[in-house]
Design an enzyme around this catalytic site. Sequence first.
Site, PDB file in Angstrom:
ATOM      1  N   TYR A 263       3.861 -11.619 -79.322  1.00 32.62           N
ATOM      2  CA  TYR A 263       3.431 -12.906 -79.863  1.00 32.62           C
ATOM      3  C   TYR A 263       2.205 -12.741 -80.774  1.00 32.62           C
ATOM      4  O   TYR A 263       2.182 -13.236 -81.911  1.00 32.62           O
ATOM      5  CB  TYR A 263       3.096 -13.858 -78.713  1.00 32.62           C
ATOM      6  CG  TYR A 263       2.432 -15.146 -79.150  1.00 32.62           C
ATOM      7  CD1 TYR A 263       3.193 -16.207 -79.639  1.00 32.62           C
ATOM      8  CD2 TYR A 263       1.047 -15.305 -79.073  1.00 32.62           C
ATOM      9  CE1 TYR A 263       2.594 -17.389 -80.049  1.00 32.62           C
ATOM     10  CE2 TYR A 263       0.438 -16.479 -79.476  1.00 32.62           C
ATOM     11  CZ  TYR A 263       1.215 -17.515 -79.967  1.00 32.62           C
ATOM     12  OH  TYR A 263       0.606 -18.680 -80.378  1.00 32.62           O
TER      13      TYR A 263
ATOM     14  N   SER B 217      -2.855 -18.418 -85.141  1.00 34.21           N
ATOM     15  CA  SER B 217      -3.457 -18.570 -83.812  1.00 34.21           C
ATOM     16  C   SER B 217      -4.795 -17.848 -83.794  1.00 34.21           C
ATOM     17  O   SER B 217      -5.054 -16.960 -84.621  1.00 34.21           O
ATOM     18  CB  SER B 217      -2.546 -17.929 -82.767  1.00 34.21           C
ATOM     19  OG  SER B 217      -3.189 -17.834 -81.510  1.00 34.21           O
TER      20      SER B 217
HETATM   21  P1  NAD Z   1       5.137 -26.514 -77.823  1.00 34.75           P
HETATM   22  O1  NAD Z   1       5.947 -25.827 -76.790  1.00 34.75           O
HETATM   23  O2  NAD Z   1       4.860 -27.937 -77.603  1.00 34.75           O
HETATM   24  O3  NAD Z   1       5.811 -26.334 -79.244  1.00 34.75           O
HETATM   25  C1  NAD Z   1       6.519 -25.180 -79.624  1.00 34.75           C
HETATM   26  C2  NAD Z   1       7.841 -25.646 -80.183  1.00 34.75           C
HETATM   27  O4  NAD Z   1       8.518 -24.539 -80.782  1.00 34.75           O
HETATM   28  C3  NAD Z   1       8.802 -26.179 -79.144  1.00 34.75           C
HETATM   29  O5  NAD Z   1       8.610 -27.552 -78.925  1.00 34.75           O
HETATM   30  C4  NAD Z   1      10.149 -25.895 -79.757  1.00 34.75           C
HETATM   31  O6  NAD Z   1      10.678 -27.054 -80.370  1.00 34.75           O
HETATM   32  C5  NAD Z   1       9.856 -24.873 -80.834  1.00 34.75           C
HETATM   33  N1  NAD Z   1      10.699 -23.711 -80.637  1.00 34.75           N
HETATM   34  C6  NAD Z   1      10.478 -22.639 -79.831  1.00 34.75           C
HETATM   35  N2  NAD Z   1      11.529 -21.799 -79.890  1.00 34.75           N
HETATM   36  C7  NAD Z   1      12.414 -22.352 -80.761  1.00 34.75           C
HETATM   37  C8  NAD Z   1      13.688 -21.958 -81.237  1.00 34.75           C
HETATM   38  N3  NAD Z   1      14.284 -20.812 -80.847  1.00 34.75           N
HETATM   39  N4  NAD Z   1      14.332 -22.781 -82.102  1.00 34.75           N
HETATM   40  C9  NAD Z   1      13.767 -23.958 -82.494  1.00 34.75           C
HETATM   41  N5  NAD Z   1      12.555 -24.365 -82.086  1.00 34.75           N
HETATM   42  C10 NAD Z   1      11.890 -23.567 -81.229  1.00 34.75           C
HETATM   43  O7  NAD Z   1       3.801 -25.657 -77.954  1.00 34.75           O
HETATM   44  P2  NAD Z   1       2.611 -25.645 -79.031  1.00 34.75           P
HETATM   45  O8  NAD Z   1       1.514 -24.949 -78.354  1.00 34.75           O
HETATM   46  O9  NAD Z   1       2.388 -26.975 -79.613  1.00 34.75           O
HETATM   47  O10 NAD Z   1       3.157 -24.639 -80.138  1.00 34.75           O
HETATM   48  C11 NAD Z   1       3.155 -24.938 -81.504  1.00 34.75           C
HETATM   49  C12 NAD Z   1       2.622 -23.771 -82.311  1.00 34.75           C
HETATM   50  O11 NAD Z   1       1.247 -23.616 -82.061  1.00 34.75           O
HETATM   51  C13 NAD Z   1       3.270 -22.414 -82.012  1.00 34.75           C
HETATM   52  O12 NAD Z   1       3.540 -21.755 -83.232  1.00 34.75           O
HETATM   53  C14 NAD Z   1       2.191 -21.689 -81.264  1.00 34.75           C
HETATM   54  O13 NAD Z   1       2.279 -20.301 -81.449  1.00 34.75           O
HETATM   55  C15 NAD Z   1       0.951 -22.255 -81.929  1.00 34.75           C
HETATM   56  N6  NAD Z   1      -0.272 -22.072 -81.147  1.00 34.75           N
HETATM   57  C16 NAD Z   1      -0.399 -22.676 -79.936  1.00 34.75           C
HETATM   58  C17 NAD Z   1      -1.555 -22.474 -79.214  1.00 34.75           C
HETATM   59  C18 NAD Z   1      -1.743 -23.100 -77.871  1.00 34.75           C
HETATM   60  O14 NAD Z   1      -2.698 -22.750 -77.194  1.00 34.75           O
HETATM   61  N7  NAD Z   1      -0.892 -24.010 -77.444  1.00 34.75           N
HETATM   62  C19 NAD Z   1      -2.586 -21.656 -79.725  1.00 34.75           C
HETATM   63  C20 NAD Z   1      -2.404 -21.063 -80.955  1.00 34.75           C
HETATM   64  C21 NAD Z   1      -1.239 -21.277 -81.670  1.00 34.75           C
END
Ligand code: NAD
Length: 298
Positions: free
Chosen positions: A203, A190
């Site tokens: 986080y 991230s």
């Molecule tokens: P999202 O909510 O669409 O996806 C996250 C997914 O993690 C969920 O859909 C779920 O299936 C899975 N998850 C969470 N807890 C879980 C558990 N206990 N068991 C199984 N699966 C689990 O959100 P996103 O933003 O697409 O997140 C994806 C990745 O991107 C994450 O690692 C997040 O840290 C990273 N990220 C997101 C952002 C942002 O701004 N959205 C920025 C930087 C990094």
Amino acid sequence: MTDQLTFDDPRTRFPKIDPRTDQIQDEPGLQSEMTPVPDLGEATYRGTGRLTGRKAIVTGGDSGIGGATAIAFAREGADVAIVHLPAEQSDADHVLEQIRAAGRTGVSIAGDLSDAAFARDAVQQAHEALGGLDALALVAGKQVTNTDVVELPDQQFVETYEVNVFAAFRMVQAAVPLLQPGSTIVLTASLETYQASPERIDYASTKAAINNLGKGLAQQLAPKGIRVNVVAPGPTWTALQVSKGIPAEEIEGYGSDTPLGRAAQPAEMAPAYVFFSSPESSFVVGATLAVNGGTPTP
Ligand code: NAD
Ligand code: MG
């Protein structure tokens, strides 16, 4: 609708986020209930056979960045197993539909990645269901905002580490004996790897750990012909954010502090995962690709 192959202005290629702050959901959140629904590239991603015949597991593949990655992988010619929580089955079904519409095998594996046995077993299940495995995109993540270290519940920071960091260790441990030379692993860090938010210290620190894990693991596995790399997204419009990932008042104007002046859509993250998983990036090992709209990272 935008067209991936036209000359788009990156400032306006995707609409600005609806500033409604009343769309808070419980974790893990369903993206189908968001306004606007995150764009996974359903209408835009065009594959060119870059992952032909590959067999991939994508955690968090029901929604957001993982969902966009799963769809892109399928359109590039890969069979895909997506891992998600049971409560997210309806979002998962949407992504499975897209994978199958691309003519590829799509399977869904539901369970909790904070459970050590499930994290390992999910790899075995994907290997069996796809008849092999050669690409891991570990995208699942937990992010819950909390502004006071004294009040931060033990269960929250432990689960955040379980899902974000320990599940990656366990899945890699389960996968490496199954992976042939040429296989790829992509981890998800991230912008917070470098800029720790005071609103989510648990986080943010997991994301620094993941980036570091990627550097060490890449050197350990390169001699086996397995490439490890890291994607570091910036602010992206996903269910993670509206299910208590950020304080409600920050939904308005989310991402507007990036040099591009907006948050990303998940569709804009998928090409980074495709790049690292494709043999075209064969000399790229242990790299972190920032996809964050222009904020400098070390
Ligand atoms: P999202 O909510 O669409 O996806 C996250 C997914 O993690 C969920 O859909 C779920 O299936 C899975 N998850 C969470 N807890 C879980 C558990 N206990 N068991 C199984 N699966 C689990 O959100 P996103 O933003 O697409 O997140 C994806 C990745 O991107 C994450 O690692 C997040 O840290 C990273 N990220 C997101 C952002 C942002 O701004 N959205 C920025 C930087 C990094
Ligand atoms: Mg989800």
